[in-house]
Design a protein around this motif. Structure first.
Motif, PDB file in Angstrom:
ATOM      1  N   SER A 144       0.849  -1.185   0.000  1.00  0.00           N
ATOM      2  CA  SER A 144       0.000   0.000   0.000  1.00  0.00           C
ATOM      3  C   SER A 144       0.886   1.237   0.000  1.00  0.00           C
ATOM      4  O   SER A 144       1.553   1.532   0.992  1.00  0.00           O
ATOM      5  CB  SER A 144      -0.897  -0.017   1.249  1.00  0.00           C
ATOM      6  OG  SER A 144      -1.705   1.128   1.303  1.00  0.00           O
ATOM      7  N   ASN A 148       1.474   5.321  -2.260  1.00  0.00           N
ATOM      8  CA  ASN A 148       1.081   6.247  -3.313  1.00  0.00           C
ATOM      9  C   ASN A 148       2.150   6.237  -4.407  1.00  0.00           C
ATOM     10  O   ASN A 148       3.165   6.919  -4.309  1.00  0.00           O
ATOM     11  CB  ASN A 148       0.921   7.655  -2.740  1.00  0.00           C
ATOM     12  CG  ASN A 148       0.451   8.657  -3.788  1.00  0.00           C
ATOM     13  OD1 ASN A 148       0.282   8.317  -4.952  1.00  0.00           O
ATOM     14  ND2 ASN A 148       0.217   9.880  -3.367  1.00  0.00           N
ATOM     15  N   SER A 173      -1.729  -4.624  -5.117  1.00  0.00           N
ATOM     16  CA  SER A 173      -1.641  -3.240  -4.667  1.00  0.00           C
ATOM     17  C   SER A 173      -2.984  -2.800  -4.098  1.00  0.00           C
ATOM     18  O   SER A 173      -4.026  -3.012  -4.727  1.00  0.00           O
ATOM     19  CB  SER A 173      -1.251  -2.335  -5.839  1.00  0.00           C
ATOM     20  OG  SER A 173      -1.301  -0.980  -5.457  1.00  0.00           O
ATOM     21  N   TYR A 212      -4.394   0.707  -2.167  1.00  0.00           N
ATOM     22  CA  TYR A 212      -4.100   2.034  -1.612  1.00  0.00           C
ATOM     23  C   TYR A 212      -5.369   2.878  -1.580  1.00  0.00           C
ATOM     24  O   TYR A 212      -5.994   3.111  -2.614  1.00  0.00           O
ATOM     25  CB  TYR A 212      -3.015   2.743  -2.432  1.00  0.00           C
ATOM     26  CG  TYR A 212      -2.574   4.059  -1.817  1.00  0.00           C
ATOM     27  CD1 TYR A 212      -1.885   4.090  -0.613  1.00  0.00           C
ATOM     28  CD2 TYR A 212      -2.858   5.273  -2.452  1.00  0.00           C
ATOM     29  CE1 TYR A 212      -1.486   5.299  -0.051  1.00  0.00           C
ATOM     30  CE2 TYR A 212      -2.459   6.479  -1.890  1.00  0.00           C
ATOM     31  CZ  TYR A 212      -1.769   6.490  -0.699  1.00  0.00           C
ATOM     32  OH  TYR A 212      -1.382   7.680  -0.136  1.00  0.00           O
ATOM     33  N   ASP A 262      -5.836   2.637   5.396  1.00  0.00           N
ATOM     34  CA  ASP A 262      -4.785   1.754   4.871  1.00  0.00           C
ATOM     35  C   ASP A 262      -4.111   0.971   6.000  1.00  0.00           C
ATOM     36  O   ASP A 262      -3.795  -0.211   5.849  1.00  0.00           O
ATOM     37  CB  ASP A 262      -3.744   2.568   4.108  1.00  0.00           C
ATOM     38  CG  ASP A 262      -4.203   2.922   2.700  1.00  0.00           C
ATOM     39  OD1 ASP A 262      -4.633   2.007   1.975  1.00  0.00           O
ATOM     40  OD2 ASP A 262      -4.139   4.109   2.335  1.00  0.00           O
ATOM     41  N   PHE A 316       2.429  -1.102   4.515  1.00  0.00           N
ATOM     42  CA  PHE A 316       2.012   0.257   4.176  1.00  0.00           C
ATOM     43  C   PHE A 316       3.261   1.125   4.188  1.00  0.00           C
ATOM     44  O   PHE A 316       4.087   1.026   5.101  1.00  0.00           O
ATOM     45  CB  PHE A 316       1.004   0.799   5.195  1.00  0.00           C
ATOM     46  CG  PHE A 316       0.775   2.285   5.064  1.00  0.00           C
ATOM     47  CD1 PHE A 316      -0.135   2.780   4.142  1.00  0.00           C
ATOM     48  CD2 PHE A 316       1.480   3.194   5.846  1.00  0.00           C
ATOM     49  CE1 PHE A 316      -0.337   4.148   4.004  1.00  0.00           C
ATOM     50  CE2 PHE A 316       1.290   4.557   5.715  1.00  0.00           C
ATOM     51  CZ  PHE A 316       0.372   5.047   4.783  1.00  0.00           C
TER      52      PHE A 316
END
Length: 352
Positions: free
Chosen positions: A228, A230, A261, A263, A270, A281
């Protein structure tokens, strides 16, 4: 097999042995003969805050509490109306509890002192023995979209002889007395842990108005092929971080499949999913945010305590144990990797 009534309908099964958060805290207090009850009362005040915020979030759209409030907080994020309400609520509940000497909030530039020489009246209280750090609504940019948000909290105890000063909160996570978070989603989920203790999850029963123990002694799976992060920030990652995440997208030796994945973009959501299912994470420091993006006192440290007490790990971008990081100021930031024990070990292997 259950027994039906004359109409053929299975009667409702009622659980009479319900462990509420109130009962749980009282039983924990009774395990410590030296306990004064002050910590328990502080937790009751926190519980009221969480219930109130959950109520306002449920009603937010109906009573027009979503949208921007027209100002920004100390970290430059636009404030939502619910951010402001939750922050004000948290401040007043901590003040009225009589057990909190000082409070750090993401929404406030400075420490708020309730007792001691730094307080508004210069008075101190023998019962105000705790320092609290909180993020009243984490992930608030997702509020208008109905995505889960949460409250993160961390509790320190004042040093012996202190009446409340900055040094009582600018401590590493290893000094935390308790920490946790509440996630406001389809239901309100509270996760709390205490120093050297287990991690326990509670669900708010809106009918009873009580947090009910639904996830006792939460434990992270030792490994899980879920990550997780960005990935929109990958342009700014250093090569070791890029190599690590690229390795997860390749066929893995044990099953020939890549990692999944997941997110959400709300740290609490998360983190809660990772706590339940395992995996990792991450919010690494990068060239755009060299120190990292998440705040140590009220995001990284409390989450690290929860994950460690559940059998996982949490490290910063230098691969240092997150709980040992000492914040330089109340809004100091850090990168973080946290999750299942073996998954964090894998991150470390790419940084050696």
């Amino acid at each position: 097999m259950g027994v039906t009534d004359d109409s053929g309908v299975m009667p409702e099964q009622i659980n009479y042995n319900i462990v509420t958060l109130t009962r749980f805290l009282t039983e924990e207090q009774n395990k410590h003969s030296e306990a004064t009850g002050d910590f328990t009362l502080l937790c009751h005040a926190l519980q009221f805050s969480f219930k109130s915020i959950a109520y306002y979030i449920r009603r937010a759209t109906l009573i027009n509490l979503t949208g921007l409030a027209g100002s920004s907080n100390t970290t430059g994020d636009d404030q939502k109306k619910l951010d402001v309400i939750s922050n004000d609520l948290f401040i007043e509940v901590m003040r009225s509890s009589g057990r909190c000497s000082l409070l750090v909030s993401e929404e406030e530039e400075n420490i708020i002192f309730f007792s001691g020489a730094n307080s508004a009246d210069g008075k101190s209280s023998e019962h105000a023995r705790y320092a609290v750090a909180c993020d009243p609504i984490d992930g608030s940019s997702n509020l208008d979209a109905g995505v889960s948000v949460g409250t993160i909290f961390a509790i320190h105890k004042l040093a012996e002889g202190s009446t409340g000063e900055a040094a009582d909160i600018l401590k590493p996570g290893t000094e935390l007395v308790a920490a946790g978070f509440t996630m406001y989603g389809a239901s309100a989920q509270l996760v709390i842990t205490m120093k050297g203790g287990s991690v326990n999850g509670f669900t708010l029963d809106n009918g009873l108005g009580e947090f009910i123990l639904t996830h006792p002694d939460m434990r992270l799976p030792k490994k899980r092929a879920i990550y997780s992060v960005n990935e929109g920030n990958s342009l700014y990652w250093d090569d070791r971080v890029k190599s690590y995440f690229n390795s997860l997208k390749e066929a893995q030796p044990d099953n020939g499949k890549p990692y999944s994945s997941r997110y959400i973009g709300s740290m609490v959501a998360d983190a809660y999913r990772t706590l339940l299912y395992g995996g990792i994470f991450a919010y690494p420091a990068d060239s755009k945010s060299p120190k990292g993006k998440l705040r140590i006192l009220y995001e990284c440290a409390p989450m690290a305590m929860v994950f460690e007490n559940a059998g996982g790990q949490a490290v910063n971008s230098k691969m240092e144990r997150m709980l040992e990081v000492v914040p330089e100021h109340i809004h100091d930031k850090s990168g973080i990797f946290m999750g299942s024990y073996d998954e964090v070990e894998k991150v470390k292997s790419f940084h050696k």
